[in-house]
Design a protein around this motif. Structure first.
Motif, mmCIF file in Angstrom:
data_model
loop_
_atom_site.group_PDB
_atom_site.id
_atom_site.type_symbol
_atom_site.label_atom_id
_atom_site.label_comp_id
_atom_site.label_asym_id
_atom_site.label_seq_id
_atom_site.Cartn_x
_atom_site.Cartn_y
_atom_site.Cartn_z
ATOM 1 N N VAL A 309 -1.520 -23.114 38.120
ATOM 2 C CA VAL A 309 -2.901 -23.205 36.168
ATOM 3 C C VAL A 309 -1.765 -24.048 35.739
ATOM 4 N N TYR A 310 -0.453 -23.798 35.711
ATOM 5 C CA TYR A 310 0.388 -25.039 34.837
ATOM 6 C C TYR A 310 1.574 -25.021 35.149
ATOM 7 N N PRO A 311 1.141 -26.259 36.327
ATOM 8 C CA PRO A 311 2.229 -26.931 37.406
ATOM 9 C C PRO A 311 3.882 -27.152 36.302
ATOM 10 N N SER A 312 2.815 -27.903 35.198
ATOM 11 C CA SER A 312 3.550 -29.069 34.490
ATOM 12 C C SER A 312 4.800 -28.458 33.808
ATOM 13 N N LEU A 313 4.632 -27.025 33.553
ATOM 14 C CA LEU A 313 5.185 -26.252 32.482
ATOM 15 C C LEU A 313 6.745 -25.183 33.665
ATOM 16 N N GLN A 314 6.544 -25.811 34.800
ATOM 17 C CA GLN A 314 8.253 -25.490 35.784
ATOM 18 C C GLN A 314 8.235 -24.136 35.612
ATOM 19 N N ILE A 315 8.013 -22.905 35.568
ATOM 20 C CA ILE A 315 7.945 -21.750 34.925
ATOM 21 C C ILE A 315 8.733 -21.070 36.341
ATOM 22 N N ALA A 316 9.604 -20.410 35.566
ATOM 23 C CA ALA A 316 10.918 -20.135 36.531
ATOM 24 C C ALA A 316 10.677 -18.097 36.786
ATOM 25 N N GLU A 317 11.231 -17.910 37.466
ATOM 26 C CA GLU A 317 11.488 -16.458 37.574
ATOM 27 C C GLU A 317 12.979 -16.190 36.647
ATOM 28 N N SER A 318 14.056 -17.322 36.105
ATOM 29 C CA SER A 318 14.967 -16.390 35.484
ATOM 30 C C SER A 318 13.832 -16.635 33.988
ATOM 31 N N ASP A 319 12.762 -17.398 33.583
ATOM 32 C CA ASP A 319 12.970 -17.130 32.166
ATOM 33 C C ASP A 319 11.468 -16.180 32.086
ATOM 34 N N ILE A 320 11.648 -14.956 33.094
ATOM 35 C CA ILE A 320 11.024 -13.922 32.411
ATOM 36 C C ILE A 320 11.862 -13.020 31.983
ATOM 37 N N ILE A 321 11.017 -11.747 31.173
ATOM 38 C CA ILE A 321 12.057 -11.211 29.997
ATOM 39 C C ILE A 321 11.574 -9.248 31.000
ATOM 40 N N SER A 322 10.812 -9.354 31.222
ATOM 41 C CA SER A 322 10.381 -8.049 31.978
ATOM 42 C C SER A 322 9.205 -7.997 33.033
ATOM 43 N N SER A 323 8.618 -6.874 33.807
ATOM 44 C CA SER A 323 7.446 -6.725 34.221
ATOM 45 C C SER A 323 7.578 -4.916 33.685
ATOM 46 N N PHE A 324 5.901 -4.802 34.528
ATOM 47 C CA PHE A 324 5.750 -3.745 34.192
ATOM 48 C C PHE A 324 4.609 -3.038 35.295
ATOM 49 N N ALA A 325 4.686 -1.749 35.079
ATOM 50 C CA ALA A 325 2.973 -1.182 36.171
ATOM 51 C C ALA A 325 2.785 -0.961 36.082
ATOM 52 N N GLY A 326 1.371 -0.438 36.082
ATOM 53 C CA GLY A 326 0.563 0.991 35.968
ATOM 54 C C GLY A 326 -0.387 1.566 37.038
ATOM 55 N N VAL A 327 -0.568 2.542 37.446
ATOM 56 C CA VAL A 327 -1.687 3.219 38.338
ATOM 57 C C VAL A 327 -2.741 3.634 38.050
#
Length: 518
Positions: A309-327
């Motif tokens: 949905v955002y092909p022009s932004l070239q988002i990379a994994e290195s841009d990620i601040i954090s992740s979290f998971a909930g159950v």
């Protein structure tokens, strides 16, 4: 609080310190019941700090025919917006429509019209592609024919739990974190008459009597009381999210879109100065007592959605601040597709033990009222429910006059999270602490306040739940820890060795459960 200070008898004991338990505690205390809540871990440590931070009716539930669930959630959303400004805030959503792709314009129009009808207010509008791109210029333009704008709401889920708990304590309720319910006590007729509890750090034990016990432990509920319905059991479903700096993935409003692989809805949400993307829906088969973490499969899934949905932004994994998971504690009869499972709640009653499972963050109050209603037959005095009254203590409509230099928006945010205690938090702030931590909206002053007033047992309590700095800043906010520790030292009885242990344990947890999966 030491157990020696606890009363030996209560009207009601609630097991579980997430949003459901906190809501029950708040309603029970409002009814005048002497109520004890115990939580084995920290308050909101489970699902209730790991949601998508949305207070919403759930458009997809309309597609599944869950009209009454959606209607109830929309009504509760409206209540929370009115009762907790600064904590629950209205948020615009954008949904792009692409030629030949699902969902189409017609189906979205029908769903959003029903949504508006339930809210008793027209809140959606359709824009053709040119104007829609002015609202969100970075979305994929290929085959874009337009899009809808509608409204839902957003919340800091962990602070919602804490406000319920704090205001319950102010009215005489008791809430203990890191306190395990080790046994449901029963009399000779097998009726629940209390709970044996144990402090998980000190090992101290205590026995508390009560008229009724409510099991609100989420996806751990069947550990206390197995399902009485054949074939109906808790199905733990994991939902994961990733966070980006706002400048890497700009989102002035939320954007919802169908994932290109399975057409599940994915949300891009501005939250606390960052941008959050999620969620997934997978069976969680890991140890229930271990911190859940995003899998590589989930990360790839969300990144594929972003790139679609955002092909022009070239988002990379290195841009990620954090992740979290909930159950999610979803009740299941064995359906194959996790996304088709019902989000409705059920109540099971067994001789004074009431178990409540399922439900949504948005409808926590309705769940609390249902659980209390099921408890009434076991009470000597029946609580008088007051469903029309606000669940939160009212706060001033305007910021107080002060010389602290805080904006009206900062005051609104503080009142939302800390209620009537917000001015005291500001007044007691250490010198220099009324500035934001990094690029977040969190003030340094919130950390010593929590250390002093909100039963902190771990550094992770401060960084992941009382504030959300562990999610909103790189490497869990490691660069800010020295200053944070200096502010909090006067309020926590930890020596230098303990502080160093806490720092190491917290940073190890961040790496294990809140970073990019290998």
């Amino acid at each position: 609080m030491s157990f020696k200070d606890l009363p030996k008898e209560f009207d009601l004991i609630v097991i579980g310190g997430g949003i459901t338990g906190a809501g029950i505690l708040r309603e029970a205390v409002r009814c005048g019941l002497r109520t004890l809540l115990v939580e084995k871990q920290d308050f909101a440590q489970g699902t209730s700090s790991r949601s998508s931070k949305m207070v919403h009716g759930g458009l997809r539930y309309l597609k599944e025919g869950k009209i009454f669930l959606t209607k109830a959630a929309v009504e509760e959303r409206c209540r929370l917006l009115n009762e907790a400004p600064g904590l629950v805030e209205k948020m615009g959503f954008l949904w792009p429509v692409y030629k030949g792709e699902s969902p189409g314009k017609h189906s979205l129009e029908i769903g959003l019209t029903l949504y508006d009808f339930m809210a008793r207010e027209k809140q959606h509008e359709y824009f053709h592609s040119g104007k829609f791109l002015l609202l969100t210029p970075h979305v994929r333009q290929d085959k874009l024919i337009g899009g809808f704008k509608f409204f839902d709401a957003q919340v800091d889920d962990a602070r919602l739990v804490m406000r319920l708990i704090n205001e319950s304590r102010d009215l005489g309720g008791t809430a203990l974190n890191y306190t395990a319910a080790t046994q449901i006590l029963r009399d000779e007729e097998n009726c629940a008459v209390g709970v044996a509890i144990q402090d998980v750090e000190t090992g101290e034990t205590f026995t508390a009597a009560s008229r009724a016990v409510i099991n609100a432990t989420g996806w751990w509920a069947e550990h206390l009381f197995p399902s009485p319905v054949e074939g109906l059991h808790i199905r733990p479903l994991r939902g994961s999210h990733i966070l980006f700096p706002a400048h890497k993935l700009p989102a002035a409003q939320a954007v919802a879109f169908a994932h290109p692989v399975d057409k599940r809805p994915i949300f891009v949400l501005p939250w606390e100065g960052a941008t959050m993307v999620g969620t997934t829906d997978l069976d969680h088969k890991d140890d229930p007592w271990q911190e859940p973490a995003m899998s590589r499969r989930e990360l790839d899934y969300i990144m594929d959605g972003i790139h679609g949905v955002y092909p022009s932004l070239q988002i990379a994994e290195s841009d990620i601040i954090s992740s979290f998971a909930g159950v999610r504690p979803v009740l299941s009869r064995g359906k194959k597709d996790p996304s088709q499972e019902s989000r409705e709640h059920v109540v099971w009653v067994d001789k004074g033990l009431v178990t409540i499972i399922g439900g949504k963050l948005t409808t926590f109050r309705l769940m609390a009222l249902d659980a209390l209603e099921a408890s009434e037959p076991f009470m000597e005095r029946i609580p008088q429910h007051k469903p029309g009254e606000p669940i939160f203590a009212p706060v001033p409509a305007q910021k107080p006059r002060d010389d602290k230099g805080l904006t009206a928006q900062a005051w609104r945010r503080l009142y939302g999270r800390y209620g009537v205690k917000a001015p005291q938090l500001v007044e007691e702030a250490p010198e220099g602490a009324l500035e934001a931590v990094g690029d977040t909206e969190t003030l340094y002053a919130e950390l010593p306040w929590a250390a002093k007033n909100e039963t902190i047992r771990r550094l992770s309590d401060l960084m992941l739940r009382r504030t959300r700095l562990g999610l909103l800043t790189p490497k869990g906010g490691e660069e800010f820890l020295d200053r944070i520790i200096e502010y909090c030292k006067p309020f926590l009885d930890w020596d230098d060795e303990r502080w160093e242990e806490e720092r190491e344990a917290y940073l190890e947890l961040v790496q294990k459960a809140y970073s990019i999966p290998a």
